[in-house]
Motif scaffolding. Sequence first.
Motif, PDB file in Angstrom:
ATOM      1  N   GLY A   1     -14.604 -22.209   7.175  1.00 28.98           N
ATOM      2  CA  GLY A   1     -15.117 -23.513   7.561  1.00 28.98           C
ATOM      3  C   GLY A   1     -15.904 -23.519   8.855  1.00 28.98           C
ATOM      4  N   ILE A   2     -16.095 -24.710   9.400  1.00 32.20           N
ATOM      5  CA  ILE A   2     -16.965 -24.907  10.557  1.00 32.20           C
ATOM      6  C   ILE A   2     -16.397 -24.230  11.796  1.00 32.20           C
ATOM      7  CG2 ILE A   2     -18.110 -26.634  11.997  1.00 32.20           C
ATOM      8  CD1 ILE A   2     -17.826 -28.582   9.626  1.00 32.20           C
ATOM      9  N   GLY A   3     -15.080 -24.346  12.003  1.00 37.30           N
ATOM     10  CA  GLY A   3     -14.472 -23.701  13.163  1.00 37.30           C
ATOM     11  C   GLY A   3     -14.688 -22.194  13.152  1.00 37.30           C
ATOM     12  N   HIS A   4     -14.613 -21.607  11.969  1.00 33.49           N
ATOM     13  CA  HIS A   4     -14.842 -20.163  11.853  1.00 33.49           C
ATOM     14  C   HIS A   4     -16.287 -19.813  12.194  1.00 33.49           C
ATOM     15  CE1 HIS A   4     -14.611 -16.099  10.322  1.00 33.49           C
ATOM     16  NE2 HIS A   4     -15.555 -16.341   9.437  1.00 33.49           N
ATOM     17  N   VAL A   5     -17.227 -20.661  11.758  1.00 37.05           N
ATOM     18  CA  VAL A   5     -18.645 -20.421  12.081  1.00 37.05           C
ATOM     19  C   VAL A   5     -18.855 -20.452  13.594  1.00 37.05           C
ATOM     20  CG1 VAL A   5     -20.986 -21.345  11.851  1.00 37.05           C
ATOM     21  CG2 VAL A   5     -19.454 -21.297   9.865  1.00 37.05           C
ATOM     22  N   ILE A   6     -18.255 -21.431  14.281  1.00 36.09           N
ATOM     23  CA  ILE A   6     -18.393 -21.521  15.737  1.00 36.09           C
ATOM     24  C   ILE A   6     -17.769 -20.303  16.404  1.00 36.09           C
ATOM     25  CG2 ILE A   6     -17.737 -22.867  17.776  1.00 36.09           C
ATOM     26  CD1 ILE A   6     -17.816 -25.359  15.997  1.00 36.09           C
ATOM     27  N   GLU A   7     -16.616 -19.862  15.901  1.00 36.58           N
ATOM     28  CA  GLU A   7     -15.969 -18.679  16.480  1.00 36.58           C
ATOM     29  C   GLU A   7     -16.842 -17.440  16.312  1.00 36.58           C
ATOM     30  OE1 GLU A   7     -12.123 -15.783  15.630  1.00 36.58           O
ATOM     31  OE2 GLU A   7     -12.146 -17.808  14.786  1.00 36.58           O
TER      32      GLU A   7
ATOM     33  N   PRO B   1      -7.574 -24.029   5.098  1.00 43.93           N
ATOM     34  CA  PRO B   1      -8.925 -24.266   5.627  1.00 43.93           C
ATOM     35  C   PRO B   1      -9.696 -25.263   4.768  1.00 43.93           C
ATOM     36  CG  PRO B   1      -8.830 -22.161   4.496  1.00 43.93           C
ATOM     37  CD  PRO B   1      -7.453 -22.730   4.419  1.00 43.93           C
ATOM     38  N   ILE B   2      -9.780 -26.498   5.199  1.00 41.12           N
ATOM     39  CA  ILE B   2     -10.474 -27.552   4.452  1.00 41.12           C
ATOM     40  C   ILE B   2     -11.611 -28.114   5.286  1.00 41.12           C
ATOM     41  CG2 ILE B   2      -8.385 -28.209   3.175  1.00 41.12           C
ATOM     42  CD1 ILE B   2      -8.299 -30.684   5.160  1.00 41.12           C
ATOM     43  N   GLY B   3     -12.514 -28.822   4.619  1.00 41.88           N
ATOM     44  CA  GLY B   3     -13.524 -29.598   5.329  1.00 41.88           C
ATOM     45  C   GLY B   3     -12.937 -30.930   5.748  1.00 41.88           C
ATOM     46  N   ILE B   4     -13.100 -31.304   6.996  1.00 39.42           N
ATOM     47  CA  ILE B   4     -12.458 -32.527   7.494  1.00 39.42           C
ATOM     48  C   ILE B   4     -13.420 -33.694   7.665  1.00 39.42           C
ATOM     49  CG2 ILE B   4     -10.575 -31.284   8.614  1.00 39.42           C
ATOM     50  CD1 ILE B   4     -13.165 -32.761  10.875  1.00 39.42           C
ATOM     51  N   ILE B   5     -14.717 -33.467   7.621  1.00 40.62           N
ATOM     52  CA  ILE B   5     -15.647 -34.546   7.942  1.00 40.62           C
ATOM     53  C   ILE B   5     -15.620 -35.639   6.874  1.00 40.62           C
ATOM     54  CG2 ILE B   5     -18.058 -35.141   8.360  1.00 40.62           C
ATOM     55  CD1 ILE B   5     -18.436 -32.429   9.612  1.00 40.62           C
ATOM     56  N   GLY B   6     -15.617 -35.259   5.588  1.00 37.26           N
ATOM     57  CA  GLY B   6     -15.545 -36.246   4.519  1.00 37.26           C
ATOM     58  C   GLY B   6     -14.324 -37.140   4.626  1.00 37.26           C
TER      59      GLY B   6
ATOM     60  N   PRO C   1     -17.080 -26.056   3.482  1.00 36.64           N
ATOM     61  CA  PRO C   1     -17.655 -24.980   2.668  1.00 36.64           C
ATOM     62  C   PRO C   1     -19.174 -24.934   2.725  1.00 36.64           C
ATOM     63  CG  PRO C   1     -15.913 -26.095   1.458  1.00 36.64           C
ATOM     64  CD  PRO C   1     -16.126 -26.880   2.727  1.00 36.64           C
ATOM     65  N   ALA C   2     -19.824 -26.121   2.752  1.00 33.95           N
ATOM     66  CA  ALA C   2     -21.290 -26.142   2.784  1.00 33.95           C
ATOM     67  C   ALA C   2     -21.822 -25.432   4.020  1.00 33.95           C
ATOM     68  CB  ALA C   2     -21.786 -27.592   2.752  1.00 33.95           C
ATOM     69  N   ILE C   3     -21.235 -25.718   5.174  1.00 31.93           N
ATOM     70  CA  ILE C   3     -21.712 -25.114   6.412  1.00 31.93           C
ATOM     71  C   ILE C   3     -21.379 -23.626   6.460  1.00 31.93           C
ATOM     72  CG2 ILE C   3     -21.336 -25.099   8.924  1.00 31.93           C
ATOM     73  CD1 ILE C   3     -21.113 -28.156   8.726  1.00 31.93           C
ATOM     74  N   HIS C   4     -20.171 -23.265   6.040  1.00 35.95           N
ATOM     75  CA  HIS C   4     -19.788 -21.856   6.055  1.00 35.95           C
ATOM     76  C   HIS C   4     -20.696 -21.047   5.128  1.00 35.95           C
ATOM     77  CE1 HIS C   4     -16.266 -18.742   5.956  1.00 35.95           C
ATOM     78  NE2 HIS C   4     -17.446 -18.170   6.071  1.00 35.95           N
ATOM     79  N   LEU C   5     -20.929 -21.559   3.916  1.00 35.60           N
ATOM     80  CA  LEU C   5     -21.783 -20.834   2.975  1.00 35.60           C
ATOM     81  C   LEU C   5     -23.219 -20.763   3.476  1.00 35.60           C
ATOM     82  CD1 LEU C   5     -20.448 -22.253  -0.425  1.00 35.60           C
ATOM     83  CD2 LEU C   5     -19.907 -20.068   0.643  1.00 35.60           C
ATOM     84  N   GLY C   6     -23.713 -21.864   4.030  1.00 37.95           N
ATOM     85  CA  GLY C   6     -25.079 -21.859   4.546  1.00 37.95           C
ATOM     86  C   GLY C   6     -25.242 -20.924   5.722  1.00 37.95           C
ATOM     87  N   ALA C   7     -24.293 -20.973   6.669  1.00 39.01           N
ATOM     88  CA  ALA C   7     -24.365 -20.076   7.831  1.00 39.01           C
ATOM     89  C   ALA C   7     -24.208 -18.625   7.405  1.00 39.01           C
ATOM     90  CB  ALA C   7     -23.277 -20.453   8.837  1.00 39.01           C
TER      91      ALA C   7
ATOM     92  N   ALA D   1     -27.576 -21.566  12.884  1.00 37.32           N
ATOM     93  CA  ALA D   1     -27.880 -22.987  13.040  1.00 37.32           C
ATOM     94  C   ALA D   1     -28.726 -23.494  11.876  1.00 37.32           C
ATOM     95  CB  ALA D   1     -28.604 -23.219  14.364  1.00 37.32           C
ATOM     96  N   CYS D   2     -29.665 -22.677  11.409  1.00 39.35           N
ATOM     97  CA  CYS D   2     -30.493 -23.071  10.259  1.00 39.35           C
ATOM     98  C   CYS D   2     -29.634 -23.265   9.012  1.00 39.35           C
ATOM     99  CB  CYS D   2     -31.560 -22.007   9.992  1.00 39.35           C
ATOM    100  SG  CYS D   2     -32.863 -21.909  11.240  1.00 39.35           S
ATOM    101  N   GLY D   3     -28.718 -22.343   8.767  1.00 39.39           N
ATOM    102  CA  GLY D   3     -27.837 -22.470   7.610  1.00 39.39           C
ATOM    103  C   GLY D   3     -26.930 -23.673   7.714  1.00 39.39           C
ATOM    104  N   THR D   4     -26.451 -23.954   8.930  1.00 34.35           N
ATOM    105  CA  THR D   4     -25.608 -25.137   9.145  1.00 34.35           C
ATOM    106  C   THR D   4     -26.360 -26.417   8.826  1.00 34.35           C
ATOM    107  OG1 THR D   4     -24.311 -24.015  10.860  1.00 34.35           O
ATOM    108  CG2 THR D   4     -24.307 -26.415  10.874  1.00 34.35           C
TER     109      THR D   4
END
Length: 583
Positions: A99-105, A334-339, A141-147, A169-172
């Motif tokens: 997820g997003i936290g993993h991308v930032i890490e 690991p879930i998406g929390i924004i939705g 998942p969208a951000i992780h897959l895109g990144a 950042a582009c993938g995000t």
Amino acid sequence: MTRPHLPRPSLDNFRRKLAAVDALPQLCLLGLVAGLLTGSLMVGFRLLLSAGALGFMPNDNPENFEGLAPWVRALLPLLAVLVIGIVLGRQPLAQRKLGIGHVIERLTYHQGKMPLRGWLNQVVVGVVSVLGGLSAGREGPAIHLGAGASSWIGERLKLPNNSLRVLVACGTAAGISASFNTPIAGVIFAMEVVMMEYTLTGFMPVILASTAGAVVSQIFYGSAPAFAVPSLLLHSLLDLPWVIITALIIGLLAGGFVHLARQQALAARLPWWMRMALVGVATAGVAWWYPQVQGIGYDSLAQLLDSQLALDVLLALVVGKLVLSALCVACGVPIGIIGPVVVAGAAAGALMGMLGGLILPEQASDIALYALLGMAAMMGAVLQAPLAALMALLELTHSPTIILPGMLAVVVAGLTCRQLCRCQGFFISTLTAQGLHPLQQPLMQALSRVAVPAVMERSVVSVARRISRERARALLDSKPVWLVIIRSTPEKPMVALPAADLVRVLMDEHWSEHEELDLLEIPAQRLDLAPIHLQATLSEAYERLLPTNIDALYVEHTTAPMIRKISGIITRDAIESYYRYTP
């Protein structure tokens, strides 16, 4: 008339251009490719969700948990955590991070390089968590897959690491844009939440990537907004105090959500299977009575905006989705929390709108207006990303008339969450709870934008320790700046010697009788060297030099299997001269 000589296009020249801080044309090209690839992946992911709903979800709708029998919708979360536990349980802890936290890490500690195993895990867990009825969104998942896909482009082409950061950042941005048809919000989210910086070099490629991702998505799903919202207006400026009170309460709810999600250390005391069971049983228990808490919840949000949900359902959405989503995060699912956060915020706003209508029936604005304000306020407070929340509000609704009260609501909720609840952004808070420090110092942030090839000295010649005077003169004919002395054993560090010092020795009469020169004995400045890869950024080089007694780094790259070539030298002075101002 002779034509001007143009350099031949090559991958090496492309990499060299990307190493600099102003490689806008090259980064824009990469951003466009990353956006197209990410948009295609997002379409594939959404099709995978739709395909997974075939056969067992009513009307083949992956959100229609309300149409299932109570025992079926209660059983789904138990099956979901069983599958997630089997997939992730035997893997190392590092590979369970998604997820997003993993991308930032990965962006903070690994220059944006994304492991393939985690990428594959995200596909499975993302589909299972949404279709399995957990309170989960698809934006993680969208951000992780895109990144991951965008970073993969850079890794396959062996691009410098500073460009990998922009690719992430582009993938995000493209992931958010393609998933929700919100290109502007995708750009702001990438810069505000993931990159945590605004730069011209970053903005342009990210805008292109977000645009490309949205175009690919609109080819398949059309350009309509996510929600059909009538034009809404604030009935009176006298309604603004109630907007402030609404935002204050939503900020407190956001702070409670972040604090509950941070209890990872407490949950880690339980065995892995017990944590999975806790998530499954809690979700099943609530879903038996209120299936609206399952999945992303956008169908419930659409009904909420049409005032079709009962009071008890709104309460279940506020409390149930926030608690269940936070419980998933705390227990390691690991879930998406924004939705879920957006849906819970809209429900909280609707409740406050109802209460306002009872207190001041003449002045109160429409309940749907408060729902939209609650949605933006909750997102902005949880993520501490006010601009991203406002852009999402605008693009999800296509209703610009609510931006003014939206700005007030987002700021008040964000301040409440940050100051009264002492919460940073959700992803920073959860990473900090794991002992990580995702916020970079300004100096390291600046050094991360440039790769080593942009600053290193390329005029370098490799030599043996002992050379003849004739050989020394031949080497100096190529006018090198540095000589790199190759040692006899790998354990001994390489040494750099200024070529000018060797020239002085050759001109010195005291050394004229020496036919062979020992470069480690002649009077000259010498720097102990350590290796660094050609793709590294200046921040990596700085960290490599910082804790050691090494004076400089030799830059190497692999030209063939087991064959490495020294491309240049980078010194402390070269790094310092990059970020120091010189009139």
